[in-house]
Design a protein around this motif. Structure first.
Motif, short mmCIF file in Angstrom:
data_model
loop_
_atom_site.label_atom_id
_atom_site.label_comp_id
_atom_site.label_asym_id
_atom_site.label_seq_id
_atom_site.Cartn_x
_atom_site.Cartn_y
_atom_site.Cartn_z
N VAL A 1 -15.38 43.76 -14.19
CA VAL A 1 -15.34 43.40 -12.78
C VAL A 1 -14.45 42.19 -12.63
CG1 VAL A 1 -16.69 42.65 -10.80
CG2 VAL A 1 -17.65 44.27 -12.41
N GLU A 2 -13.29 42.39 -12.07
CA GLU A 2 -12.37 41.26 -11.92
C GLU A 2 -12.54 40.68 -10.53
OE1 GLU A 2 -8.55 42.46 -14.54
OE2 GLU A 2 -8.93 43.54 -12.69
N VAL A 3 -12.87 39.39 -10.50
CA VAL A 3 -13.03 38.75 -9.20
C VAL A 3 -11.64 38.48 -8.64
CG1 VAL A 3 -14.06 36.84 -7.98
CG2 VAL A 3 -15.10 37.68 -10.06
N GLU A 4 -11.49 38.73 -7.36
CA GLU A 4 -10.16 38.57 -6.79
C GLU A 4 -9.82 37.11 -6.59
OE1 GLU A 4 -9.75 42.39 -4.02
OE2 GLU A 4 -11.17 40.86 -3.41
N ALA A 5 -8.57 36.89 -6.27
CA ALA A 5 -8.10 35.52 -6.06
C ALA A 5 -8.73 34.94 -4.80
CB ALA A 5 -6.59 35.50 -5.95
N SER A 6 -8.58 33.64 -4.69
CA SER A 6 -9.20 32.94 -3.57
C SER A 6 -8.68 33.42 -2.23
CB SER A 6 -8.92 31.45 -3.76
OG SER A 6 -9.77 30.69 -3.03
N GLY A 7 -7.45 33.89 -2.22
CA GLY A 7 -6.85 34.29 -0.95
C GLY A 7 -7.42 35.56 -0.38
N CYS A 8 -8.20 36.29 -1.19
CA CYS A 8 -8.77 37.53 -0.71
C CYS A 8 -10.15 37.32 -0.11
CB CYS A 8 -8.88 38.54 -1.86
SG CYS A 8 -7.29 38.88 -2.59
N SER A 9 -10.51 36.09 0.07
CA SER A 9 -11.80 35.79 0.70
C SER A 9 -11.77 36.25 2.15
CB SER A 9 -12.04 34.28 0.60
OG SER A 9 -12.91 33.84 1.60
N TYR A 10 -12.92 36.37 2.76
CA TYR A 10 -12.93 36.85 4.15
C TYR A 10 -12.52 35.74 5.11
CZ TYR A 10 -17.01 34.58 6.24
OH TYR A 10 -17.85 33.68 6.78
N ASN A 11 -12.57 34.50 4.62
CA ASN A 11 -12.15 33.36 5.44
C ASN A 11 -11.40 32.41 4.52
OD1 ASN A 11 -11.85 31.45 7.37
ND2 ASN A 11 -14.01 30.87 7.49
N PRO A 12 -10.16 32.76 4.16
CA PRO A 12 -9.50 31.99 3.11
C PRO A 12 -8.81 30.74 3.62
CG PRO A 12 -8.13 33.83 3.78
CD PRO A 12 -9.34 33.87 4.65
N THR A 13 -8.49 29.84 2.68
CA THR A 13 -7.67 28.69 3.06
C THR A 13 -6.25 29.19 3.30
OG1 THR A 13 -7.11 28.30 0.77
CG2 THR A 13 -8.98 27.08 1.67
N PHE A 14 -5.51 28.41 4.06
CA PHE A 14 -4.19 28.88 4.46
C PHE A 14 -3.29 29.13 3.26
CE2 PHE A 14 -0.81 29.73 7.14
CZ PHE A 14 0.32 29.05 6.74
N GLU A 15 -3.27 28.16 2.34
CA GLU A 15 -2.34 28.29 1.20
C GLU A 15 -2.68 29.47 0.32
OE1 GLU A 15 -2.51 24.02 2.40
OE2 GLU A 15 -4.03 25.49 1.86
N SER A 16 -3.95 29.59 -0.02
CA SER A 16 -4.31 30.70 -0.92
C SER A 16 -4.07 32.04 -0.24
CB SER A 16 -5.77 30.57 -1.37
OG SER A 16 -6.59 30.41 -0.25
N HIS A 17 -4.28 32.05 1.08
CA HIS A 17 -4.04 33.30 1.79
C HIS A 17 -2.57 33.67 1.75
CE1 HIS A 17 -3.58 35.76 5.59
NE2 HIS A 17 -4.37 36.48 4.80
N GLN A 18 -1.71 32.65 1.95
CA GLN A 18 -0.28 32.92 1.88
C GLN A 18 0.10 33.46 0.52
OE1 GLN A 18 0.10 32.86 5.21
NE2 GLN A 18 2.17 32.30 4.69
#
Lengths: 395, 471
Positions: free
Chosen positions: A151-168
């Motif tokens: 089970v690979e946990v996704e990166a921070s940007g794939c959160s449902y409410n991510p920070t701007f940088e990680s989302h970018q």
């Protein structure tokens, strides 16, 4: 000739000469003998000739057992002295016994387990299969198919409410994947078109085409004729070789040979002089090879961390990263547009770890869809025609 | 002397002697592809990549030892017998003999995978190590719709639900949950059991789609079968370790109304065997009460543990982390609105020591209860507001869980966009980049622990020299 030598079969003489009467004479002899000795064997009942031996059979010993029973002379000498116990010089095989012991142990375990089952299990018959742990089992290493975690946990940007940088970052990754696919399609070779738009051929051009076909045959015939005449002409021009010519050729050959030898010697001396250079070159090459090897090994390991090795007919296609688009980030859990195809994600994970061979994409590409459509059209038309004809016939 | 010669066609060494292609394996085992796939999944056999693919790049290669491993397993015969039995049913149906077909269907032989589980995981710790995939798959199938076409049976889905709830109840009860991360795909949880970190993924509460292309359902179902058995055994062992009888017999009413976690919690309380006699009588009382309550309640969902618990499970064996987690939401009572993801909340909140209730029948306490400290809502506006409690969005709970402190609730109030939900699986120092909210959280943490942190933008130089503070 052979057939005549064998002799013809015609005529009574021929018949009389070749028939042998051995068997008849044998029979008479035998019956005489039987009569003299008291009856033929075939007329006796079975019981007088045979009897069933119910005594114990001698066991057939295997060769190796017989071999092991042999007592060596040194052992037999020691056996005479009752106070010295002889160790057999050849040990019987221990392996088979240990296997049997294991089997017995396993069987015992099974029995105890069954016993336990009846005592402490609940109504469903479940039992703790790890209850007999710690019995010093062989630490057999089970080979893992892949280093990729289940089970690979996704990166921070794939959160449902991510920070701007990680989302970018995650968005950039997803976009990069898509663009790669697009580029590959664009830059790759063009797929072969099914139909090439053709032009209407004029009547004149058609004649030209036909003319070409005819002229080809004529050309082939002409060529073959020319070749034959050429050969004959050449054969009349070769002359006989004179002694002068032969001597000249020999002298030239000698010269060439000597020159070649001198060259070789020079080269050899050159190489010997430049020996250190050569050694340097060799070491450099070896280093290069080593580096290349290490690079390849590291690259392969890196690749294995991301995708499985090629395991079958089809290549592994990684699943696209699931990221929310910028518009979709609402920060509210209720309004989250989540991923609804987790089944596909699990299947891809299994493929990625190499537990399953990648399955072919059932998606039809343009060519096959068009072909399918075309074929289905053709079939439909044929069917209609057949039914129409049949109906016409009936009426 | 007998001459030892190699039989024709048998290679002695090299890749050809160690690996065989799939078609060769099928011929050796005398099975068809479907059955072979199933066997590989049950026995844990996977295709290899030999250095030289002697039959071509488009073939799948297996180790010869793996194939002989399969061949000598008794389950091969069992599976063959099963397919022979299936042919009988087909024959009966074809002969329009419905009664016979039905009788045969009911008496179908079942294959037990217990021995295989034990073979592949000789020690319990091995099973725990490999528990990620089984958990994820079981949780996924618990949320899938049953489909006749894809052979997903209703019974299977219910079994998966049962197993997933049992696991969640155990983790919740023993406070072993450590991290939660909500992503687009679903909710990631991480728990720590016997020193092993177990991570699994649960789907969101929405309806899951069954994609048709790219997915072979037979394979997934075979995996599921094996994993169900494995998870059942693991649950059994874990429940035994806290002295609770397995499989738990829940109140059928609660089960019917999908109240499994709640029912399980009550089962825990009722069935954890106490150490002293005094508690035995108490237990009987609580059981009676339980029975009475259960008759009155028809309802749904997992719920209030802490109210009914008198003796908590073995405290001495808990470690630091567990203690910390247990006391996070101590003395806090939560109430969930209708639009909040209920199952997830009912798993997480009790796992960190809180009490939770919801709107609906059978809930431990109702919305009007005065002792509620926090109400979790996800609406743009909230109508009637009780002053004694705080209204927060669900993300507050998850962020508190990840940071292990009670964060200030004003950022998460109703109607606001909450601060970003950070992933607890990312080690910020490693990445080198620390998001702003993480900084804020760090400060709050250290404030809770009464540490002095350097001012933002400065290093730690000031801390070394205490005189600087004075002067």
């Amino acid at each position: 000739m052979g057939k005549i030598a064998k002799g013809s079969r015609k005529g009574k003489k021929a018949w009389r000469a070749n028939i042998s009467t051995e068997d008849i004479e044998d029979f008479f002899e035998q019956s005489n003998k039987d009569a003299l000795s008291g009856g033929s064997l075939s007329q006796l009942p079975n019981d007088s000739l045979f009897y069933v031996d119910n005594s114990k059979d001698l066991s057939v010993k295997r060769k190796i057992e017989k071999h092991r029973e042999k007592v060596l002379r040194c052992d037999s000498v020691l056996q005479k002295n009752p106070f010295v116990q002889a160790l057999p010089s050849s040990k019987p095989k221990q392996k088979k016994k240990s296997k049997k012991e294991n089997k017995d142990v396993v069987k015992e375990k099974d029995e105890t387990r069954d016993g336990q089952k009846s005592d402490g299990a609940s109504a469903s018959g479940m039992v703790d299969i790890w209850a007999n742990e710690g019995e010093g089992d062989n630490p057999k290493k089970v080979p893992k198919p892949s280093v990729i975690p289940a089970v690979e946990v996704e990166a921070s940007g794939c959160s449902y409410n991510p920070t701007f940088e990680s989302h970018q970052e995650s968005l950039a990754q997803a976009v990069a994947e898509e663009m790669q696919k697009v580029y590959r399609k664009e830059l790759g070779p063009e797929p072969v078109p099914i139909t090439v738009p053709g032009e209407v051929i004029n009547d004149e051009d058609r004649y030209f085409l036909e003319v070409d076909n005819g002229s080809d045959d004529e050309n082939v015939e002409n060529l073959s004729e020319n070749q034959d005449t050429g050969n004959e002409n050449r054969s009349r021009k070769t002359k006989k070789v004179t002694r002068v010519e032969l001597n000249k050729r020999e002298r030239h050959k000698e010269l060439h040979r000597k020159e070649a030898e001198a060259k070789k010697r020079e080269e050899l001396s050159k190489q010997i002089d430049s020996l250190p250079n050569i050694i340097e070159e060799i070491t450099k090459e070896d280093e290069e090879k080593q580096k290349r090897h290490i690079r390849r090994v590291v690259a392969m390991q890196e690749r294995l961390k991301v995708r499985p090795p090629r395991l079958g007919k089809h290549k592994f296609e990684p699943a696209p990263t699931q990221v929310l688009l910028s518009e979709e980030i609402t920060g509210s859990l209720r309004k989250l547009k989540g991923c609804c195809t987790l089944v596909k994600d699990r299947f891809k994970s299994l493929e990625k770890r190499g537990l399953i061979v990648p399955v072919k994409g059932k998606r039809l590409d343009e060519l096959s869809t068009l072909l399918l459509l075309f074929l289905s059209l053709v079939v439909a038309i044929l069917l209609i025609r057949v039914t129409v004809d049949y109906l016409k016939q009936r009426l | 002397m007998p001459k030892h010669y190699r039989p024709a066609g048998k290679k002695k060494e090299g890749n050809a002697a160690k690996y065989i292609t799939r078609s060769q394996a099928l011929k050796q085992l005398q099975v068809n592809t479907k059955l072979f796939r199933k066997l590989c999944i049950y026995k844990g056999v996977f295709p290899r990549e030999p250095k030289k693919k002697f039959k071509g790049n488009h073939q799948t290669y297996y180790h010869l030892k793996d194939v002989s491993f399969i061949r000598h397993d008794p389950i091969l015969e069992d599976l063959r017998a099963k397919s022979a039995y299936r042919k009988k049913i087909i024959k009966a149906k074809a002969k329009r003999n419905k009664e016979l077909a039905d009788i045969l269907k009911n008496r179908q032989p079942e294959i037990k995978l217990d021995r295989l589980v034990q073979e592949r995981y000789p020690h319990f710790i091995d099973a725990l190590r490999d528990l990620d995939d089984p958990l994820t798959l079981v949780h996924l199938f618990a949320a899938l719709p049953a489909s006749d076409r894809l052979k997903i049976e209703v019974k299977r889905v219910h079994n998966c639900r049962k197993l997933s709830h049992e696991w969640q109840a155990y983790i919740s009860r023993t406070h072993k949950l450590r991290k939660v991360f909500i992503s687009v795909k679903g909710v990631y949880y991480q728990a720590e059991v016997e020193g092993q970190k177990i991570t699994w993924l649960t789907p969101h509460g929405m309806q899951q789609v069954l994609p048709d292309d790219d997915v072979v359902y037979d394979v997934l179902l075979s995996f599921l079968e094996f994993y169900e058995t494995l998870l059942a055994f693991v649950n059994f062992k874990l429940y035994h370790s806290i002295n609770v009888k397995y499989p738990p017999i829940l109140d059928p009413q609660l089960e019917a109304s999908a109240a499994e976690l709640y029912a399980l919690a009550r089962y825990f309380d009722a069935n954890s065997r106490p150490s002293e006699k005094v508690e035995a009588t108490q237990e009987e009382e609580s059981e009676l009460r339980l029975a009475q309550l259960q008759h009155q309640l028809p309802s749904n969902e997992p719920g209030a543990l802490m109210q009914l618990v008198k003796d908590a499970a073995d405290e001495n064996e808990e470690d630091e982390d567990t203690k910390e987690c247990k006391n996070l939401f101590k003395n806090m009572r939560f109430f969930l609105s209708r639009e909040v993801p209920r199952e997830s909340m009912l798993f997480v909140i009790p796992a960190f020591g809180g009490t939770v209730s919801w709107e609906g029948e059978g809930a431990p306490f109702s919305e009007t209860d005065q002792s509620i400290t926090h109400q979790i809502v996800d609406r743009p506006t909230q109508g009637h507001v009780y002053l004694s409690r705080e209204y927060v969005q669900p993300q507050w709970v998850y962020d508190c869980v990840n940071t292990r402190i009670i964060l200030p609730t004003d950022a998460y109030m109703v109607g606001r966009v909450p601060p970003p939900h950070l992933s607890p699986f990312v080690d910020n120092e490693e990445e080198g980049y620390v998001p702003d909210y993480a900084e804020t959280i760090k400060r709050l943490k250290s404030a809770a622990k009464n540490e002095i942190l350097p001012m933002p933008g400065m290093g730690k130089e000031d801390l070394d020299d205490p005189t600087k503070f004075v002067g």
